[in-house]
Design a protein around this motif. Structure first.
Motif, PDB file in Angstrom:
ATOM      1  N   PRO A   1      84.799   9.929 137.975  1.00  0.00           N
ATOM      2  CA  PRO A   1      84.446  11.274 137.523  1.00  0.00           C
ATOM      3  C   PRO A   1      83.054  11.360 136.894  1.00  0.00           C
ATOM      4  CG  PRO A   1      86.701  10.788 136.943  1.00  0.00           C
ATOM      5  CD  PRO A   1      86.121   9.533 137.477  1.00  0.00           C
ATOM      6  N   LEU A   2      82.623  10.277 136.171  1.00  0.00           N
ATOM      7  CA  LEU A   2      81.282  10.326 135.576  1.00  0.00           C
ATOM      8  C   LEU A   2      80.216  10.414 136.650  1.00  0.00           C
ATOM      9  CD1 LEU A   2      81.753   7.644 132.757  1.00  0.00           C
ATOM     10  CD2 LEU A   2      81.771  10.138 132.533  1.00  0.00           C
ATOM     11  N   ALA A   3      80.330   9.593 137.635  1.00  0.00           N
ATOM     12  CA  ALA A   3      79.350   9.640 138.714  1.00  0.00           C
ATOM     13  C   ALA A   3      79.438  10.960 139.450  1.00  0.00           C
ATOM     14  CB  ALA A   3      79.609   8.480 139.691  1.00  0.00           C
ATOM     15  N   ASP A   4      80.641  11.472 139.618  1.00  0.00           N
ATOM     16  CA  ASP A   4      80.816  12.738 140.317  1.00  0.00           C
ATOM     17  C   ASP A   4      80.185  13.886 139.531  1.00  0.00           C
ATOM     18  OD1 ASP A   4      82.164  11.481 142.337  1.00  0.00           O
ATOM     19  OD2 ASP A   4      84.187  11.934 141.574  1.00  0.00           O
ATOM     20  N   ALA A   5      80.301  13.846 138.182  1.00  0.00           N
ATOM     21  CA  ALA A   5      79.742  14.924 137.365  1.00  0.00           C
ATOM     22  C   ALA A   5      78.223  14.959 137.469  1.00  0.00           C
ATOM     23  CB  ALA A   5      80.162  14.745 135.919  1.00  0.00           C
TER      24      ALA A   5
ATOM     25  N   ARG B   1      98.514  -2.183 141.216  1.00  0.00           N
ATOM     26  CA  ARG B   1      97.725  -1.209 141.983  1.00  0.00           C
ATOM     27  C   ARG B   1      97.396   0.022 141.127  1.00  0.00           C
ATOM     28  NH1 ARG B   1     101.261  -2.554 146.268  1.00  0.00           N
ATOM     29  NH2 ARG B   1     102.482  -0.637 145.896  1.00  0.00           N
ATOM     30  N   ASP B   2      98.368   0.465 140.304  1.00  0.00           N
ATOM     31  CA  ASP B   2      98.123   1.635 139.463  1.00  0.00           C
ATOM     32  C   ASP B   2      97.031   1.354 138.406  1.00  0.00           C
ATOM     33  OD1 ASP B   2     100.052   2.964 140.862  1.00  0.00           O
ATOM     34  OD2 ASP B   2     101.653   2.626 139.381  1.00  0.00           O
ATOM     35  N   LYS B   3      97.050   0.136 137.835  1.00  0.00           N
ATOM     36  CA  LYS B   3      96.032  -0.221 136.827  1.00  0.00           C
ATOM     37  C   LYS B   3      94.641  -0.206 137.447  1.00  0.00           C
ATOM     38  CE  LYS B   3      94.897  -3.869 133.491  1.00  0.00           C
ATOM     39  NZ  LYS B   3      95.290  -5.191 132.949  1.00  0.00           N
ATOM     40  N   ALA B   4      94.470  -0.762 138.574  1.00  0.00           N
ATOM     41  CA  ALA B   4      93.166  -0.769 139.245  1.00  0.00           C
ATOM     42  C   ALA B   4      92.755   0.644 139.622  1.00  0.00           C
ATOM     43  CB  ALA B   4      93.253  -1.657 140.484  1.00  0.00           C
ATOM     44  N   ALA B   5      93.704   1.445 140.015  1.00  0.00           N
ATOM     45  CA  ALA B   5      93.373   2.810 140.407  1.00  0.00           C
ATOM     46  C   ALA B   5      92.924   3.629 139.215  1.00  0.00           C
ATOM     47  CB  ALA B   5      94.603   3.458 141.056  1.00  0.00           C
ATOM     48  N   ALA B   6      93.531   3.385 138.003  1.00  0.00           N
ATOM     49  CA  ALA B   6      93.125   4.127 136.800  1.00  0.00           C
ATOM     50  C   ALA B   6      91.689   3.802 136.415  1.00  0.00           C
ATOM     51  CB  ALA B   6      94.074   3.796 135.651  1.00  0.00           C
ATOM     52  N   LYS B   7      91.358   2.526 136.493  1.00  0.00           N
ATOM     53  CA  LYS B   7      89.956   2.155 136.210  1.00  0.00           C
ATOM     54  C   LYS B   7      89.022   2.811 137.212  1.00  0.00           C
ATOM     55  CE  LYS B   7      90.984  -2.326 134.046  1.00  0.00           C
ATOM     56  NZ  LYS B   7      90.795  -3.800 134.128  1.00  0.00           N
ATOM     57  N   ALA B   8      89.391   2.834 138.407  1.00  0.00           N
ATOM     58  CA  ALA B   8      88.533   3.439 139.422  1.00  0.00           C
ATOM     59  C   ALA B   8      88.398   4.939 139.183  1.00  0.00           C
ATOM     60  CB  ALA B   8      89.114   3.174 140.815  1.00  0.00           C
ATOM     61  N   ARG B   9      89.497   5.562 138.744  1.00  0.00           N
ATOM     62  CA  ARG B   9      89.434   7.002 138.500  1.00  0.00           C
ATOM     63  C   ARG B   9      88.556   7.322 137.283  1.00  0.00           C
ATOM     64  NH1 ARG B   9      94.946   6.674 139.821  1.00  0.00           N
ATOM     65  NH2 ARG B   9      95.522   6.657 137.601  1.00  0.00           N
ATOM     66  N   GLN B  10      88.481   6.451 136.277  1.00  0.00           N
ATOM     67  CA  GLN B  10      87.639   6.717 135.107  1.00  0.00           C
ATOM     68  C   GLN B  10      86.160   6.602 135.448  1.00  0.00           C
ATOM     69  OE1 GLN B  10      88.914   3.943 132.089  1.00  0.00           O
ATOM     70  NE2 GLN B  10      90.835   5.078 131.647  1.00  0.00           N
ATOM     71  N   ALA B  11      85.767   5.692 136.270  1.00  0.00           N
ATOM     72  CA  ALA B  11      84.360   5.532 136.645  1.00  0.00           C
ATOM     73  C   ALA B  11      83.938   6.589 137.640  1.00  0.00           C
ATOM     74  CB  ALA B  11      84.127   4.133 137.233  1.00  0.00           C
TER      75      ALA B  11
END
Length: 495
Positions: free
Chosen positions: A258-262, A246-256
């Motif tokens: 912030p770019l869209a959020d910026a 679950r943590d690995k999937a969450a890290a990938k989701a967190r990296q994608a």
């Protein structure tokens, strides 16, 4: 004929009523719980010896001849008596037995007859008699048993007691419905001591059983806790693997993310900046309309109101000053008027005081003058009275000199006697002869020595009239005071 029929009918009715009354008088009915015992004539009752002399009736009615037969009732109800007997066992151990006996009169004629002979007039004493019978047999039976037998087999005790009492109860016409031993008291504690080993063994077995049960329960609990720990470990391992994925999937989701959020945020900031500029301009216009213009209007209004209030205070102060000035003038006028009135009052009070003082002085002077005149008048009257007295005395002396001298002698007689007694003033002892005559002679001589003759009396009178003094205690002979009379011791001799 009808009259005869009526009489016969009346007689018949009376006879019938008399027969009914006689029948009621003679008829007796036995209740289900009692027996009638009829005595007074010879009867033969089935099951009883011949010639008993009484008849027993139960559950039915019978005719009784009044005056010849007597009917009495015997109760067939249940009775009970409590047993409380002190006994001694075969082992010599004292016990107290508590129980109850339930008994009644037997239903057969033999029992009723036996009970009637013994208790017909003493039915209340049945319980006491039965208690005595059972108490004696119970003591006898307990003497042949041990304490263990009594405790373990009470039925045997009750059976032997009923069997032993059966014959005597049958003779009394009584049957025992129930005999119960309620309690056996042990004053010595034998029964308790007898039970102590068994109680200790039972308690020991109970403790052993409880310890074994506790051991088994502890082992079961430990095994159960071990299995629970193993299951918990396996569950935590599986949960850790799942958490890593679950943590690995969450890290990938967190990296994608912030770019869209910026990118989205950048566009949002541009639009927000433009909106902020427009909002600032709108607020400035709104401030001009909502704040500055109303503030100017409010300031003008306050200034105008302040000027009007100031003018009003000035006018009020001027009015109060004028009012104070008028009040001061009025107060001055009132004080001046009051001072003039007070001066007039003071002047009037002074004049009144002076007049009063003058009147008081005049009254005191008049009183003093009147007092002086009165004193002078009194002195003049006294002098005239004394002159008149002297004149009257001189006239009386000229007319009757002897009488005046005698009066003067009578008035001055005490002084004359005192002067005569002064001759004996230096005498210590005096011898009198002839008793009373000698005493009289002495006194006569003393009087002669005190005032010899009428001439001496006249001289005394002239001397007293010449100096105007009377009764002053001076002697007319030498003008000196006579010494006080002294007590002279007298020795009396009788011739």
């Amino acid at each position: 004929m009808p009259m005869v029929v009526g009489v016969v009918a009346g007689v018949a009715v009376v006879a019938v009523l008399a027969l009914i009354g006689l029948f009621k008088l003679m008829w007796r009915v036995a209740e289900p719980n009692e027996a009638l015992v009829i005595s007074g004539s010879k009867h033969r009752t089935e099951g009883l010896e011949e010639g008993m002399g009484f008849r027993i009736v139960t559950g039915r009615g019978t005719l009784v001849v009044p005056g010849v037969q007597v009917v009495r009732r015997l109760s067939l109800d249940l009775n009970e008596t409590e047993l409380y007997v002190d006994c001694v066992t075969h082992q010599g151990i004292p016990l107290k037995v508590r129980g109850v006996v339930i008994f009644k009169v037997g239903d057969d004629f033999v029992s009723i007859a036996n009970a009637a002979r013994r208790f017909l007039d003493q039915q209340k004493l049945m319980s006491e008699r039965v208690h005595n019978v059972f108490a004696g047999h119970l003591r006898s039976i307990m003497g042949g048993l041990t304490v263990e037998d009594v405790i373990r087999d009470r039925e045997k005790l009750t059976g032997q007691t009923r069997a032993a009492c059966g014959t005597e109860m049958e003779k009394l016409g009584l049957i025992v419905d129930s005999l119960q031993i309620h309690e056996i008291e042990d004053p010595t504690g034998y029964i308790q001591n007898l039970a102590a080993p068994h109680a200790a063994a039972v308690q020991r077995d109970a403790r052993i059983a409880q310890a074994e049960a506790n051991r088994l329960a502890t082992e079961a609990e430990q095994q159960s806790m071990a299995r629970m720990a193993e299951a918990t470990r396996d569950s935590e391992i599986l949960q850790a693997g799942y958490q890593a994925e679950r943590d690995k999937a969450a890290a990938k989701a967190r990296q994608a993310g912030p770019l869209a959020d910026a990118a989205a945020r950048q566009e949002v900031v541009v639009q927000e900046t433009r909106v902020a500029e427009l909002e600032a301009h709108r607020r400035e216009q709104q401030l001009q309309a909502d704040v500055r213009k109303p503030a100017d209007a409010a300031a003008y209004e306050k200034r105008t109101l302040a000027e009007a209030e100031r003018d009003a205070r000035i006018s009020a102060a001027e009015a109060r000053a004028k009012e104070t000035e008028l009040a001061a003038a009025a107060e001055a006028t009132r004080v001046k008027t009051a001072a003039g009135a007070e001066a007039e009052a003071t002047k009037a009070r002074g004049a009144a005081s002076a007049a009063a003082t003058r009147a008081t002085g005049e009254a005191e002077a008049a009183a003093a003058q009147a007092q002086g005149l009165a004193q002078a008048e009194a002195a003049r009257a006294k002098g005239l009275a004394e002159a008149e007295a002297i004149k009257a005395r001189a006239a009386a002396l000229a007319e009757n000199q002897e009488a005046v001298v005698a009066q003067q002698l009578a008035e001055k007689w005490p002084e004359i006697v005192q002067a005569g007694a002064s001759a004996f003033g230096n005498v210590d002892n005096m011898v009198l002869l002839n008793g009373a005559d000698g005493m009289a002679d002495v006194f006569a001589r003393a009087l002669t020595m005190g005032g010899t003759g009428l001439g001496l009396a006249r001289q005394l009178l002239a001397s007293m009239n010449g100096n105007g003094q009377a009764g002053n205690g001076t002697s007319p002979l030498n003008g000196k005071a006579a010494p006080p009379a002294q007590r002279v011791p007298v020795e009396r001799e009788e011739s």
